[in-house]
Design a protein around this motif. Sequence first.
Motif, PDB file in Angstrom:
ATOM      1  N   HIS A 123      -1.242  14.766 -20.733  1.00 21.97           N
ATOM      2  CA  HIS A 123      -2.818  14.884 -21.040  1.00 21.97           C
ATOM      3  C   HIS A 123      -3.768  15.414 -19.720  1.00 21.97           C
ATOM      4  CE1 HIS A 123      -2.197  13.900 -25.164  1.00 21.97           C
ATOM      5  NE2 HIS A 123      -1.426  12.997 -24.843  1.00 21.97           N
ATOM      6  N   HIS A 124      -3.207  15.119 -18.608  1.00 20.60           N
ATOM      7  CA  HIS A 124      -4.112  15.204 -17.393  1.00 20.60           C
ATOM      8  C   HIS A 124      -5.221  14.574 -17.265  1.00 20.60           C
ATOM      9  CE1 HIS A 124      -1.359  18.841 -16.763  1.00 20.60           C
ATOM     10  NE2 HIS A 124      -1.351  19.106 -17.954  1.00 20.60           N
ATOM     11  N   ASN A 125      -5.156  13.194 -17.728  1.00 20.99           N
ATOM     12  CA  ASN A 125      -6.095  12.303 -18.015  1.00 20.99           C
ATOM     13  C   ASN A 125      -6.191  11.239 -16.829  1.00 20.99           C
ATOM     14  OD1 ASN A 125      -4.180  11.158 -19.149  1.00 20.99           O
ATOM     15  ND2 ASN A 125      -5.038  11.040 -21.207  1.00 20.99           N
ATOM     16  N   SER A 126      -5.396  11.332 -15.762  1.00 24.06           N
ATOM     17  CA  SER A 126      -5.580  10.459 -14.614  1.00 24.06           C
ATOM     18  C   SER A 126      -4.984  11.138 -13.437  1.00 24.06           C
ATOM     19  CB  SER A 126      -4.823   9.028 -14.937  1.00 24.06           C
ATOM     20  OG  SER A 126      -4.656   8.416 -13.599  1.00 24.06           O
ATOM     21  N   CYS A 127      -5.747  11.069 -12.180  1.00 23.41           N
ATOM     22  CA  CYS A 127      -5.169  11.644 -11.251  1.00 23.41           C
ATOM     23  C   CYS A 127      -4.228  10.863 -10.280  1.00 23.41           C
ATOM     24  CB  CYS A 127      -6.542  12.010 -10.084  1.00 23.41           C
ATOM     25  SG  CYS A 127      -7.190  10.529  -9.733  1.00 23.41           S
ATOM     26  N   SER A 128      -4.400   9.464 -10.744  1.00 22.83           N
ATOM     27  CA  SER A 128      -3.676   8.482 -10.192  1.00 22.83           C
ATOM     28  C   SER A 128      -2.736   7.466 -10.899  1.00 22.83           C
ATOM     29  CB  SER A 128      -4.436   7.618  -9.118  1.00 22.83           C
ATOM     30  OG  SER A 128      -5.309   8.501  -8.107  1.00 22.83           O
ATOM     31  N   PRO A 129      -1.970   7.755 -11.689  1.00 19.87           N
ATOM     32  CA  PRO A 129      -1.106   7.140 -12.665  1.00 19.87           C
ATOM     33  C   PRO A 129      -0.393   5.943 -11.838  1.00 19.87           C
ATOM     34  CG  PRO A 129      -0.223   9.124 -12.682  1.00 19.87           C
ATOM     35  CD  PRO A 129      -1.515   9.481 -11.844  1.00 19.87           C
ATOM     36  N   ASN A 130       0.154   6.381 -10.695  1.00 18.07           N
ATOM     37  CA  ASN A 130       0.945   5.643  -9.738  1.00 18.07           C
ATOM     38  C   ASN A 130      -0.015   4.113  -9.544  1.00 18.07           C
ATOM     39  OD1 ASN A 130      -1.056   7.002  -8.167  1.00 18.07           O
ATOM     40  ND2 ASN A 130      -0.029   5.983  -6.341  1.00 18.07           N
ATOM     41  N   ALA A 131      -1.103   4.141  -9.284  1.00 17.64           N
ATOM     42  CA  ALA A 131      -1.967   3.052  -9.149  1.00 17.64           C
ATOM     43  C   ALA A 131      -2.267   2.133 -10.323  1.00 17.64           C
ATOM     44  CB  ALA A 131      -3.252   3.210  -8.285  1.00 17.64           C
ATOM     45  N   ILE A 132      -2.668   3.051 -11.421  1.00 11.96           N
ATOM     46  CA  ILE A 132      -2.510   2.199 -12.469  1.00 11.96           C
ATOM     47  C   ILE A 132      -1.397   1.404 -13.226  1.00 11.96           C
ATOM     48  CG2 ILE A 132      -3.309   2.674 -15.257  1.00 11.96           C
ATOM     49  CD1 ILE A 132      -4.901   5.080 -14.499  1.00 11.96           C
ATOM     50  N   ILE A 133      -0.205   2.252 -12.965  1.00 16.71           N
ATOM     51  CA  ILE A 133       0.917   1.516 -13.408  1.00 16.71           C
ATOM     52  C   ILE A 133       1.245   0.390 -12.716  1.00 16.71           C
ATOM     53  CG2 ILE A 133       3.454   1.679 -13.352  1.00 16.71           C
ATOM     54  CD1 ILE A 133       3.176   4.869 -13.727  1.00 16.71           C
ATOM     55  N   ALA A 134       1.143   0.369 -11.282  1.00 12.54           N
ATOM     56  CA  ALA A 134       1.233  -0.882 -10.532  1.00 12.54           C
ATOM     57  C   ALA A 134       0.331  -1.873 -10.928  1.00 12.54           C
ATOM     58  CB  ALA A 134       1.168  -0.581  -8.927  1.00 12.54           C
ATOM     59  N   ALA A 135      -0.867  -1.799 -11.212  1.00 16.52           N
ATOM     60  CA  ALA A 135      -1.926  -2.856 -11.556  1.00 16.52           C
ATOM     61  C   ALA A 135      -1.717  -3.332 -12.779  1.00 16.52           C
ATOM     62  CB  ALA A 135      -3.339  -2.328 -11.369  1.00 16.52           C
ATOM     63  N   LEU A 136      -1.340  -2.563 -13.847  1.00 18.35           N
ATOM     64  CA  LEU A 136      -1.224  -3.066 -14.972  1.00 18.35           C
ATOM     65  C   LEU A 136       0.065  -3.891 -15.139  1.00 18.35           C
ATOM     66  CD1 LEU A 136      -2.313  -0.080 -17.514  1.00 18.35           C
ATOM     67  CD2 LEU A 136      -3.301  -1.939 -16.564  1.00 18.35           C
ATOM     68  N   ALA A 137       1.104  -3.697 -14.460  1.00 16.46           N
ATOM     69  CA  ALA A 137       2.323  -4.255 -14.240  1.00 16.46           C
ATOM     70  C   ALA A 137       2.118  -5.415 -13.774  1.00 16.46           C
ATOM     71  CB  ALA A 137       3.467  -3.285 -13.569  1.00 16.46           C
ATOM     72  N   PHE A 138       1.385  -5.559 -12.595  1.00 14.21           N
ATOM     73  CA  PHE A 138       0.954  -6.705 -11.960  1.00 14.21           C
ATOM     74  C   PHE A 138       0.138  -7.963 -13.011  1.00 14.21           C
ATOM     75  CE2 PHE A 138      -1.753  -9.724 -10.047  1.00 14.21           C
ATOM     76  CZ  PHE A 138      -0.912 -10.160  -8.719  1.00 14.21           C
ATOM     77  N   ALA A 139      -0.789  -7.243 -13.788  1.00 14.27           N
ATOM     78  CA  ALA A 139      -1.370  -8.173 -14.755  1.00 14.27           C
ATOM     79  C   ALA A 139      -0.386  -8.545 -15.607  1.00 14.27           C
ATOM     80  CB  ALA A 139      -2.491  -7.360 -15.437  1.00 14.27           C
ATOM     81  N   LYS A 140       0.466  -7.742 -16.254  1.00 16.96           N
ATOM     82  CA  LYS A 140       1.467  -8.387 -17.270  1.00 16.96           C
ATOM     83  C   LYS A 140       2.501  -9.181 -16.697  1.00 16.96           C
ATOM     84  CE  LYS A 140       2.446  -7.199 -21.070  1.00 16.96           C
ATOM     85  NZ  LYS A 140       3.031  -6.005 -21.609  1.00 16.96           N
TER      86      LYS A 140
END
Length: 285
Positions: A236-253
């Motif tokens: 969907h081309h709706n994030s320029c930085s999925p790498n950062a989002i994945i790392a942060a959400l995984a940390f939160a989990k």
Amino acid sequence: MTNLRKKNLSPGWYPFSERDAQLAMQKFEKEYIKIQDSLSFDINKVNCIIVPHAGWEFSGFCSYCAFKKAQSIARQNNQKVEKIVLFGGHLGFSEKSIVLNYQKLETPFGFLDVDTDLINDFKGIFSSVDETEFFSDNTIEVNLPFIKYFFPDVKVIALYPPLQEAVSIAKFFSDRIDNGFVIASSDLTHYGPNYGFTPEGTGPRAYLWACNNDQIIIDAILNLDYDSIENIAGKHHNSCSPNAIIAALAFAKYKSSIKAYKVYKTSSYELFPSASFVGYLSAIA
């Protein structure tokens, strides 16, 4: 000799002087007061926030809201915030981490101290290269002043995690950080001819389409569904930085967060309704 990281972005991204940065924060606070009563979340410990990384004129208030809310929750629950990891974006698959391997990072409010011991531990496990003066990226630097302003005594670890190691990097930090949280720096849909992405043409209809496109990844973020972020962003081309989002959400989990909450959502289109625009989100878990 102390290894200092000086400001690297060109003027205009954010205020470089302490006076101008303080004035910007005061302006943001006046706007925040108007919405703070609507920001009631079932969180008693901050594990991550997600913030944008455009120039402050466009997304500074969106970032401010997340940092302000994180500070408020931490204070209300006597949460010690001694370390913050800032995940920068714009790094794709099969690239090494880029680490801000300095002793101090410059901001308009003074220097942030870097947790060099934790960086050395990280570099002993993950392949990485050090950021140099020849590397210029906005995703980390524009948010450093917010960290110094709201958490002045914290030690920082700032890096750009590659997609393929984002979850492993999250686990590394979750095992080593108890008194702190992580930050993901990411914008949402980059729409318009400037970005070569115009599936709905231009104008108000295009803006509504982009908002709906943003919502697809926002839903995944609020559910902490880090496993789906890469595919959603790719499709969907709706994030320029999925790498950062994945790392942060995984940390939160890993830190037992159950869900995330939207703090603020906006777009550059709301300031300047041009043919090309970007969506911005701040969230907290």
